[in-house]
Design a protein around this motif. Structure first.
Motif, PDB file in Angstrom:
ATOM      1  N   THR A  59       0.835  -1.202   0.000  1.00 19.35           N
ATOM      2  CA  THR A  59       0.000   0.000   0.000  1.00 19.35           C
ATOM      3  C   THR A  59       0.869   1.251   0.000  1.00 19.35           C
ATOM      4  N   ALA A  60       1.910   1.225   0.830  1.00 20.46           N
ATOM      5  CA  ALA A  60       2.815   2.377   0.920  1.00 20.46           C
ATOM      6  C   ALA A  60       3.512   2.631  -0.408  1.00 20.46           C
TER       7      ALA A  60
ATOM      8  N   ARG B 121       4.308   6.442  -4.391  1.00 22.45           N
ATOM      9  CA  ARG B 121       4.518   6.704  -5.818  1.00 22.45           C
ATOM     10  C   ARG B 121       3.562   7.780  -6.326  1.00 22.45           C
ATOM     11  N   GLN B 122       2.319   7.720  -5.854  1.00 18.77           N
ATOM     12  CA  GLN B 122       1.303   8.641  -6.356  1.00 18.77           C
ATOM     13  C   GLN B 122       1.327  10.005  -5.666  1.00 18.77           C
ATOM     14  N   TYR B 123       1.521   9.999  -4.332  1.00 24.50           N
ATOM     15  CA  TYR B 123       1.357  11.239  -3.577  1.00 24.50           C
ATOM     16  C   TYR B 123       2.646  11.796  -2.974  1.00 24.50           C
ATOM     17  N   GLY B 124       3.716  11.017  -2.945  1.00 26.18           N
ATOM     18  CA  GLY B 124       4.919  11.457  -2.258  1.00 26.18           C
ATOM     19  C   GLY B 124       4.858  11.147  -0.773  1.00 26.18           C
ATOM     20  N   ILE B 125       5.886  11.526  -0.053  1.00 25.34           N
ATOM     21  CA  ILE B 125       5.974  11.193   1.370  1.00 25.34           C
ATOM     22  C   ILE B 125       5.063  12.085   2.209  1.00 25.34           C
ATOM     23  N   GLN B 126       5.124  13.388   1.970  1.00 26.72           N
ATOM     24  CA  GLN B 126       4.390  14.319   2.829  1.00 26.72           C
ATOM     25  C   GLN B 126       2.875  14.146   2.737  1.00 26.72           C
ATOM     26  N   LYS B 127       2.364  13.891   1.536  1.00 25.39           N
ATOM     27  CA  LYS B 127       0.912  13.826   1.344  1.00 25.39           C
ATOM     28  C   LYS B 127       0.329  12.449   1.642  1.00 25.39           C
ATOM     29  N   THR B 128       1.170  11.456   1.862  1.00 25.98           N
ATOM     30  CA  THR B 128       0.683  10.126   2.253  1.00 25.98           C
ATOM     31  C   THR B 128       0.518  10.129   3.773  1.00 25.98           C
ATOM     32  N   THR B 129      -0.675   9.784   4.242  1.00 26.74           N
ATOM     33  CA  THR B 129      -0.947   9.837   5.676  1.00 26.74           C
ATOM     34  C   THR B 129      -1.002   8.440   6.285  1.00 26.74           C
TER      35      THR B 129
ATOM     36  N   THR C 282      -3.326   2.931   7.008  1.00 24.47           N
ATOM     37  CA  THR C 282      -3.943   1.956   7.911  1.00 24.47           C
ATOM     38  C   THR C 282      -5.346   1.567   7.448  1.00 24.47           C
ATOM     39  N   GLU C 283      -6.037   2.502   6.833  1.00 22.27           N
ATOM     40  CA  GLU C 283      -7.376   2.175   6.311  1.00 22.27           C
ATOM     41  C   GLU C 283      -7.262   1.099   5.239  1.00 22.27           C
ATOM     42  N   ALA C 284      -6.269   1.247   4.357  1.00 29.11           N
ATOM     43  CA  ALA C 284      -6.074   0.266   3.289  1.00 29.11           C
ATOM     44  C   ALA C 284      -5.643  -1.091   3.844  1.00 29.11           C
ATOM     45  N   ALA C 285      -4.899  -1.073   4.961  1.00 26.77           N
ATOM     46  CA  ALA C 285      -4.411  -2.311   5.555  1.00 26.77           C
ATOM     47  C   ALA C 285      -5.426  -2.935   6.513  1.00 26.77           C
TER      48      ALA C 285
ATOM     49  N   SER D 173      -6.006  -0.245  12.855  1.00 26.89           N
ATOM     50  CA  SER D 173      -6.137   1.084  13.462  1.00 26.89           C
ATOM     51  C   SER D 173      -4.830   1.853  13.313  1.00 26.89           C
ATOM     52  N   GLN D 174      -4.917   3.174  13.475  1.00 30.27           N
ATOM     53  CA  GLN D 174      -3.702   3.988  13.408  1.00 30.27           C
ATOM     54  C   GLN D 174      -2.753   3.636  14.556  1.00 30.27           C
ATOM     55  N   GLY D 175      -3.323   3.286  15.711  1.00 32.40           N
ATOM     56  CA  GLY D 175      -2.481   2.876  16.830  1.00 32.40           C
ATOM     57  C   GLY D 175      -1.717   1.607  16.524  1.00 32.40           C
ATOM     58  N   ALA D 176      -2.362   0.677  15.813  1.00 31.54           N
ATOM     59  CA  ALA D 176      -1.717  -0.596  15.477  1.00 31.54           C
ATOM     60  C   ALA D 176      -0.571  -0.409  14.492  1.00 31.54           C
ATOM     61  N   PHE D 177      -0.634   0.669  13.708  1.00 30.25           N
ATOM     62  CA  PHE D 177       0.434   0.939  12.726  1.00 30.25           C
ATOM     63  C   PHE D 177       1.807   0.910  13.392  1.00 30.25           C
ATOM     64  N   TYR D 178       1.870   1.490  14.600  1.00 27.48           N
ATOM     65  CA  TYR D 178       3.156   1.661  15.277  1.00 27.48           C
ATOM     66  C   TYR D 178       3.677   0.365  15.905  1.00 27.48           C
ATOM     67  N   LEU D 179       2.893  -0.701  15.790  1.00 31.47           N
ATOM     68  CA  LEU D 179       3.410  -2.025  16.149  1.00 31.47           C
ATOM     69  C   LEU D 179       4.314  -2.560  15.040  1.00 31.47           C
ATOM     70  N   PHE D 180       4.173  -1.985  13.842  1.00 31.34           N
ATOM     71  CA  PHE D 180       4.894  -2.473  12.675  1.00 31.34           C
ATOM     72  C   PHE D 180       6.032  -1.533  12.244  1.00 31.34           C
ATOM     73  N   PHE D 181       5.799  -0.238  12.340  1.00 30.68           N
ATOM     74  CA  PHE D 181       6.813   0.746  11.935  1.00 30.68           C
ATOM     75  C   PHE D 181       6.786   1.908  12.920  1.00 30.68           C
ATOM     76  N   PRO D 182       7.954   2.432  13.284  1.00 32.44           N
ATOM     77  CA  PRO D 182       7.984   3.539  14.249  1.00 32.44           C
ATOM     78  C   PRO D 182       7.446   4.853  13.701  1.00 32.44           C
ATOM     79  N   SER D 183       7.399   4.968  12.365  1.00 33.49           N
ATOM     80  CA  SER D 183       6.899   6.198  11.753  1.00 33.49           C
ATOM     81  C   SER D 183       6.583   5.940  10.287  1.00 33.49           C
ATOM     82  N   LYS D 184       5.850   6.881   9.696  1.00 33.89           N
ATOM     83  CA  LYS D 184       5.568   6.829   8.258  1.00 33.89           C
ATOM     84  C   LYS D 184       6.874   6.893   7.469  1.00 33.89           C
ATOM     85  N   GLU D 185       7.812   7.701   7.956  1.00 35.44           N
ATOM     86  CA  GLU D 185       9.098   7.859   7.269  1.00 35.44           C
ATOM     87  C   GLU D 185       9.901   6.557   7.289  1.00 35.44           C
ATOM     88  N   ALA D 186       9.831   5.829   8.408  1.00 32.47           N
ATOM     89  CA  ALA D 186      10.531   4.543   8.495  1.00 32.47           C
ATOM     90  C   ALA D 186       9.932   3.537   7.515  1.00 32.47           C
TER      91      ALA D 186
END
Length: 201
Positions: free
Chosen positions: A23-24, A29-37, A42-45, A48-61
């Motif tokens: 998904t990332a 590819r379509q929106y760049g780093i800043q515009k990808t939230t 998490t919606e696509a996956a 929850s947004q909280g669960a995201f941080y179980l997998f990656f420490p940040s969007k940048e990571a």
């Protein structure tokens, strides 16, 4: 009351992680780093947004992992090309320019030569990410450089220093605007000069 992200089974973790990566890749590819939230990821996956941080420490990571996956593909492809024929000055110069063109064609890799995106990313990632990137480059290129040195076709300088020189060639892509309208011509000329300095003929 704050809800904690639920625990996942190991097979669920791997499935979610792969979904986040795929998904990332599409979103970056379509929106760049800043515009990808994180919310969109998490919606696509389906988590929850909280669960995201179980997998990656940040969007940048997460972006950096996607970037490394794409860069490894490019590196492996180039290493095959670099080893299939004898090394000459002309061939090395052509391969360096070809690598630049391939970077510019892949949207994920192209984000890393966008000065604004690159600087934002480096500010938000710990230094060990950049260190790991350098180590991967060295691990891939040093054995090849040593092989060329043993064959007498590459100068007898420290292989890691040669890797640093090659990395600096690609880092100039961040300064395309500052270099100006002659950037493409200057790049080709630098590739020729670099190849002439590294390859013995």
């Amino acid at each position: 009351m704050i809800r904690c992200p639920r625990k996942f089974r190991e097979e669920e973790k791997e499935t979610i992680r792969q979904t986040l990566l795929e998904t990332a890749k599409a979103m970056f590819r379509q929106y760049g780093i800043q515009k990808t939230t994180v919310a969109a990821l998490t919606e696509a996956a389906g988590i929850s947004q909280g669960a995201f941080y179980l997998f990656f420490p940040s969007k940048e990571a997460l972006f950096y992992e996607v970037f490394q996956m794409e860069e490894r593909k490019l590196r492996e492809m180039l290493l095959v090309e670099w080893t299939e024929k004898p090394l000459t000055q002309e061939r090395l110069a052509d391969l360096l320019v070809q690598a630049v063109k391939l970077i510019e064609q892949e949207p994920i890799l192209r984000l890393m030569i966008d000065r604004k995106e690159y600087e934002l990313l480096m500010r938000k990632l710990p230094p060990e990410y950049a260190d790991q990137h350098t180590t991967e480059d060295e691990d891939a290129l040093v054995p090849l450089i040593e092989k060329w040195q043993d064959e007498g076709v590459m100068v007898k300088e420290n292989p890691r220093t040669i890797v640093a020189v090659i990395r600096s060639f690609f880092l100039q892509l961040l300064y395309r605007d500052e270099i100006g309208e002659k950037f493409a011509e200057a790049l080709v000329l630098q590739a020729k000069w670099l190849a002439k300095g590294l390859v013995e003929e």
